[in-house]
Scaffold this active site. Structure first.
Site, PDB file in Angstrom:
ATOM      1  N   ALA A  62      16.951 -53.797 -34.432  1.00 36.63           N
ATOM      2  CA  ALA A  62      17.640 -54.921 -35.076  1.00 36.63           C
ATOM      3  C   ALA A  62      17.339 -56.199 -34.309  1.00 36.63           C
ATOM      4  CB  ALA A  62      19.133 -54.655 -35.086  1.00 36.63           C
TER       5      ALA A  62
ATOM      6  N   GLU B 136      20.450 -48.331 -28.294  1.00 40.09           N
ATOM      7  CA  GLU B 136      21.458 -49.400 -28.388  1.00 40.09           C
ATOM      8  C   GLU B 136      22.409 -49.455 -27.200  1.00 40.09           C
ATOM      9  OE1 GLU B 136      20.458 -47.481 -30.842  1.00 40.09           O
ATOM     10  OE2 GLU B 136      20.400 -48.570 -32.735  1.00 40.09           O
TER      11      GLU B 136
ATOM     12  N   GLU C 161      17.096 -45.489 -37.318  1.00 37.38           N
ATOM     13  CA  GLU C 161      18.195 -45.139 -38.236  1.00 37.38           C
ATOM     14  C   GLU C 161      17.721 -45.160 -39.687  1.00 37.38           C
ATOM     15  OE1 GLU C 161      21.028 -47.980 -36.348  1.00 37.38           O
ATOM     16  OE2 GLU C 161      22.381 -46.266 -36.500  1.00 37.38           O
TER      17      GLU C 161
ATOM     18  N   GLY D  96      17.830 -49.558 -35.049  1.00 40.78           N
ATOM     19  CA  GLY D  96      17.952 -49.618 -36.504  1.00 40.78           C
ATOM     20  C   GLY D  96      16.698 -49.108 -37.203  1.00 40.78           C
TER      21      GLY D  96
END
Ligand code: NAD
Length: 713
Positions: A67, A138, A116, A113
């Site tokens: 991200a 993260e 994910e 992300g």
């Protein structure tokens, strides 16, 4: 705009390819625009009757780096962050429940992300690239996976296997990711899309579901409410608390996401994750970690402090004088970076011995599968052991790492300079001697600079670049180019006693010794240091450094400073340990600690005799505050005295140089976290109780009066 980020195409077999390519960036990152484009493409593929199967891919060298932290940091309202994250969940859920088979071609790194998104696909194929990394890191930035990672990963591989990956944020190579169950298949780099297509072809027309959406799904390894589940959570919670000492909220939130989320249905679990994700992102710890570890680290590594007018320099041949602990480490770093190294010592045997250090480290890499035997052999041929100064001919740079002795250093400087070309740089790796004073013997002091490496060189990423009074801007700029060439982080420091890192770090050790002299119990001092987030207590550090060395440095400093020298009780403690107790530290197995051959070190029971503890002990919080605040105050003094140029350099240097607790972002970040007025008030109180070393520096008073802070957020 969005159409440019995701290229959508459907082939004759009915496979829709969503190829992600963020324009103007080296890597794909999930920012607002990229997410909007991905959402639109997902919706289109689901609705498109021509699309019978869906393939996610990247047109960049990597898949998705994660991200965009600018986006995360810019959102200061938890409700806004929750809303944005719930939208991500809606699209990922729609993708995995649309009935069409979905595969992803992971052609490089897929992190945070990015991974994910992969987890929301039914089939994951990774390309076997040496640089590719897969995982959910993260937590290392104070966050947690907010795009379903805490729900899908445990449902995929079981709680026991998923927790360490979530809690430590480990990034896996494709083969490791395959072994751990994170990807279904690893193929030769370049074949990912074809392998994913082959899988999709075989699934077209069949309803495809995630394992957790199939009736009768059972969590691998057993549910939360099972003996195995209890055991995992008991052990996981205890180990997490032991590691974080309660200083890092994110790992505890991750445990809660998994514990709570896996006892509910998938969608409720995702909502649980979103709530904890937003809470974690709003913590001061996450903000401090993102700021220093990401933004400031990037700033420092992009050489923001480099004199811009100087052309970049490439380093193809570098000499290292002294093949001891530091010199051999520098030779290794250079060999890894493809730089030819002339490794010089007084005997060929010593020089060869230095080279064998690199051989050992490379052998380990080959053994672990991180490097091929051919690459190792090529790296080894780059190190040339010698005793002859003539071999330094043609070097762009020579770094001396000989004994910490002015006479020896002067001698090697003269001999090397006699061979070097006028534009070659001469650098000293001294840890204590001022660069200006070493440059006095140089015939070209403008080309003389300090490059202070940290031990062990192969692991420590920081190099203090020390600018002497006569060092030229060209030399500084090119020395910084060299540090980046060997993939380390340069922090620029002006020439002063202890430079930056040793000067600030020594305040931590000194404060611990002063407390011991005051009668604070040694166990309280050590535990307070560790509970405050420092990796090791001050007494243990003093043992590692060696008390006889500290005593010698103290005496030298006293002689150098004369009337300006301020002696403290810490020096008395060191002297007592060396002269009275005859315990000089870990190297002889006896210092503040005993070091039994078997079992862990223990505080020396005799300490109480020489430094009796008072009946009334201070509160733990006060001891912690003293140990941390004194470092922040000294870092501010370094800024005030222009020893270090910026708060950002000070924080990066502290995290990389002596592992200052990253939850505070660094000694300056800590002031920001506490807020300046509160920090000032606490320092004034400490100054009244413990002396003027806690008196707030004028810079802080000035900033507070003007309502300023070091950082914007
Ligand atoms: P070391 O004793 O392990 O190595 C010194 C090497 O220099 C030895 O191999 C020795 O044979 C060689 N040497 C001595 N005189 C020489 C000469 N005239 N010509 C060529 N080689 C010569 O020491 P070290 O720990 O590697 O430290 C080297 C330098 O790095 C010192 O200035 C030290 O202060 C500095 N430093 C050390 C550390 C650390 O943690 N050890 C950290 C940062 C900086």
């Amino acid at each position: 705009m969005n159409a440019n980020i995701v290229r959508y195409s459907v082939d004759t077999e009915g496979i829709a390819t969503l190829a992600i390519d963020c324009p103007g960036r080296a890597l794909n990152v999930l920012n607002r625009e990229a997410l909007a484009a991905i959402y639109a493409a997902i919706a289109r593929a689901i609705a498109d009757p021509a699309a019978k199967a869906i393939l996610l891919a990247s047109d960049k060298e990597d898949f998705i780096a994660g991200a965009d932290l600018d986006m995360v940091l810019a959102i200061t309202d938890a409700a806004e962050l929750k809303a944005a994250t719930l939208e991500l969940h809606r699209y990922l859920r729609a993708l995995e429940t649309c009935g069409k088979p979905v595969a992803v071609a992971i052609n490089g790194s897929a992190l945070g992300g990015g991974y994910e998104l992969c987890l929301a696909c039914h089939y994951r194929v990774a390309g076997n690239r040496p640089s590719a990394l897969i995982g959910l890191p993260e937590v290392t930035l104070g966050l947690l996976p907010g795009g379903g990672g805490t729900q899908r990963l445990p449902r995929l591989i079981g709680i026991r296997a998923a927790l360490p990956l979530l809690l430590e944020g480990k990034k896996l190579k494709p083969a490791e990711a395959h072994k751990a169950g994170l990807v279904h298949e690893v193929v030769a780099a370049g074949n990912e899309r074809e392998a994913a297509r082959a899988w999709l072809r075989g699934r077209i027309g069949q309803e495809t579901l995630q394992p957790w959406d199939i009736k009768g799904y059972k969590l691998p390894g057993g549910p939360v409410q099972s003996p195995a589940g209890f055991e995992t959570f008991y052990a996981g919670s205890a180990m997490t608390l032991a590691k974080t000492a309660g200083n890092y909220p994110a790992p505890h939130y991750i445990l809660s996401c998994v514990y709570e989320g896996l006892q509910t249905d998938f969608d409720t679990g995702c909502r649980t994750e979103v709530a904890y994700f937003a809470a974690a992102a709003m913590t001061p710890e996450a903000k401090a970690m993102m700021r220093t570890l990401f933004f400031h680290m990037n700033q420092v590594n992009s050489l923001a402090r480099r004199p811009a007018e100087v052309p970049r320099r490439k380093f193809s041949r570098v000499g290292v004088l002294g093949a001891g602990m530091m010199g051999s480490g520098v030779a290794y770093a250079q060999a890894m970076a493809g730089i030819d190294t002339v490794l010089l010592d007084t005997t060929l045997e010593a020089a060869e011995h230095g080279k064998s250090h690199t051989r050992r480290l490379l052998d380990t890499r080959v053994h672990k599968g991180y490097m091929s035997a051919e690459t190792r052999d090529a790296a080894l041929t780059r190190i040339y052991p010698t005793t002859r100064y003539a071999d330094l001919d043609g070097c762009d740079l020579v770094i001396e790492a000989v004994f910490e002795d002015r006479g020896v250093k002067a001698d090697v400087t003269r001999q090397a300079e006699a061979v070097l070309t006028p534009d070659a740089i001469f650098a000293s790796n001294t840890s204590t001697l001022p660069i200006g004073s070493l440059a006095e013997v140089s015939i070209r002091p403008q080309r003389f600079i300090g490059l202070h490496f940290f031990s062990p060189v192969d692991k420590m990423p920081l190099v203090e670049v020390i600018v002497g009074a006569k060092t030229s801007p060209e030399t500084l700029a090119q020395a910084m180019d060299y540090v980046r060439a060997i993939r380390k982080t340069p922090v620029v420091v002006n020439d002063s006693r202890g430079f930056y890192t040793s000067r600030v770090f020594s305040t931590y050790v000194r404060e611990g010794l002063m407390m011991l002299a005051e009668g604070v119990a040694p166990a309280l001092i050590e535990n307070a240091g560790k509970l405050a987030g420092m990796p090791v207590g001050p007494l243990a550090i003093a043992d590692e450094i060696a008390l006889d060395l500290a005593d010698r440095v103290n005496r030298q400093t006293a002689a150098d400073l004369g009337a300006a020298y301020v002696r403290t009780a810490a020096e008395d403690v060191t002297e007592t340990m060396v002269n009275v107790c005859k315990r000089i530290g870990k190297k002889v197995g006896a210092g503040f600690y005993d070091y039994p051959a078997e079992g862990p070190k223990r505080l020396w029971s005799g300490l109480m005799r020489h430094f009796p503890s008072t009946a009334q002990q201070p509160a733990l919080e006060q001891v912690q505050r003293r140990l941390l605040y004194i470092q922040s105050i000294e870092a501010v003094r370094c800024l005030e005295e222009d020893v270090i140029a910026s708060a950002c350099d000070a924080d990066v240097g502290a995290l990389l140089g002596w592992a200052f607790p990253v939850c505070h972002g660094g000694p300056i970040g800590h002031i920001q976290q506490l807020e300046l007025p509160r920090f000032l008030a606490a320092c004034r109180e400490l100054a009244v109780s413990f002396g003027p070393r806690f008196t707030p520096p004028a810079l802080l008073e000035k900033m507070a009066a003007a309502g300023e802070s070091f950082y914007v957020a």
